[in-house]
Design an enzyme around this catalytic site. Structure first.
Site: not given
Ligand code: MRU
Length: 370
Positions: A55, A203, A244, A255
């Site tokens: 995010a 990830q 997010d 996520k």
């Molecule tokens: O789909 P992504 O990889 O963008 O999702 C990221 C996440 O869900 C993270 O946990 C969230 O953005 C927090 S990042 C500091």
């Protein structure tokens, strides 16, 4: 953070090249590639197709995109068109909208001649602010880890479970969930991290493990379904994840799979913390059910990317021909399952009162706007 002794951020403006550069995260952990983003289409693709993700980094990238657009054409028409195109790229992370609004609200009242330099300065500042927020999240989160460590036998590490990548790669630097971990290591506290692989895009396996490896933090990669079992056996002291979008009432969207970790944590009395910089709070939304959940391509479920035996990076199909993948990318953890929110100002309850107490100016802004 450092890669082989060189300090990197996940995005930066290269003065010599006069271009924005990013770490292209699609190829990690197997290849480290830096690419330039120039056109609006480049920036939009980088966010939509997850060359950058997480995010805070999505927001920082959008800010630089607007800045580059203003150098090309500072008109209102172009500003609005860029806002619209970038806003469509990923729907769930509120930092995207936050950064786009910050840029547009700053630029709109300015004469066109002054927009390019003002936009560039604000984009750089948004990145710097993200780094400082995340550093402070680490300072506050460290105290949680320190308290747990104080109850441990000598030599026993604090076991932390994390989901997805809320690491420095998901932000401009430090990470959110990982910042307390990096600070704990700097403070000489023994930690061990359980890294959820985080299907479908892995990830955790690809990015968080890479971060932990690069910084010498003891960790194990686990399948997404292992967390509950480890908690039952007393092998998890605390869960720390990112988000997010967190609502004004404290519901946490993150996520896909985060909710199941929170349920297991509650059942096993394991504290469940969410680390976030304030631009991740959506003050206009109260309940998690109001948050748009991104549906991504089913191929992310039916296929998996990795390093092949010949060293090249490739994709393999793991399900039968014709089976469609269903791919909601995020879920909502209700605030009742969240022990606390670790923000740049301190740790607060995941509740309207907790958030309002931490950010009183936001509450008065919403009241005035309403
Ligand atoms: O789909 P992504 O990889 O963008 O999702 C990221 C996440 O869900 C993270 O946990 C969230 O953005 C927090 S990042 C500091």
């Amino acid at each position: 953070m450092k890669i082989a002794d060189k300090h990197y951020r996940s995005i930066w403006f290269n003065q010599e090249a006069g271009k924005v550069q990013i770490i292209d995260q699609r190829w990690l952990p197997h290849e480290f590639r830096v690419v330039e983003l120039a056109s609006r289409a480049d920036f939009a693709a980088a966010i939509r197709d997850m060359w950058v993700r997480g995010a805070p980094l999505i927001g920082a990238t959008a800010a630089h995109a607007i800045a580059e657009e203003m150098k090309r054409d500072p008109s209102n028409t172009n500003l609005d068109a860029a806002w619209d195109e970038l806003h469509k790229t990923r729907p769930t992370a509120i930092n995207l909208r936050w950064a786009l609004d910050e840029m547009r609200n700053l630029l709109r009242p300015l004469p066109e001649a002054g927009r390019a330099s003002a936009a560039h300065a604000r984009a750089v500042q948004i990145c710097d602010e993200d780094v400082e927020c995340n550093r402070m999240i680490g300072v506050h989160g460290l105290e949680i880890i320190r308290r747990i460590a104080a109850g441990k036998a000598p030599g026993e590490p604090v076991n932390i479970l994390t989901h997805c990548n809320a690491g420095w790669l998901a932000t401009v630097d430090w990470g959110t969930a990982t910042s307390p971990m990096y600070h704990a290591v700097e403070a000489g506290i023994d930690i061990h991290v359980w890294v959820d692989e985080t299907r479908p895009r892995n990830q955790g396996a690809m990015l968080t493990s890479w971060e932990m490896n690069s910084h010498g933090i003891p960790h194990h990669l686990i399948v997404d379904n292992a967390g509950g079992h480890l908690m039952q056996r007393g092998q998890v002291d605390v869960v720390i994840v990112g988000t997010d979008r967190t609502t004004a009432h404290g519901d946490v969207c993150n996520k896909i799979g985060t909710y199941l970790k929170a349920l297991a944590a509650k059942d096993n009395d394991v504290p469940f913390y969410v680390a976030l910089p304030s631009p991740t709070i959506d003050w206009a939304v109260k309940h998690g059910s109001e948050i748009p959940i991104e549906e991504r391509d089913g191929e992310e479920i039916t296929h998996v990317q990795g390093r092949l035996a010949d060293g090249s990076i490739g994709t393999v199909q793991i399900s039968p021909d014709g089976t469609p993948g269903g791919n909601p990318a995020f879920d909502v953890t209700p605030r009742r399952l969240v022990t606390g929110l670790i923000t740049e100002r301190g740790v607060c309850a995941a509740s309207p009162e907790g958030l309002a107490g931490m950010f009183p100016e936001q509450v008065s802004q919403q009241t005035n706007a309403g």
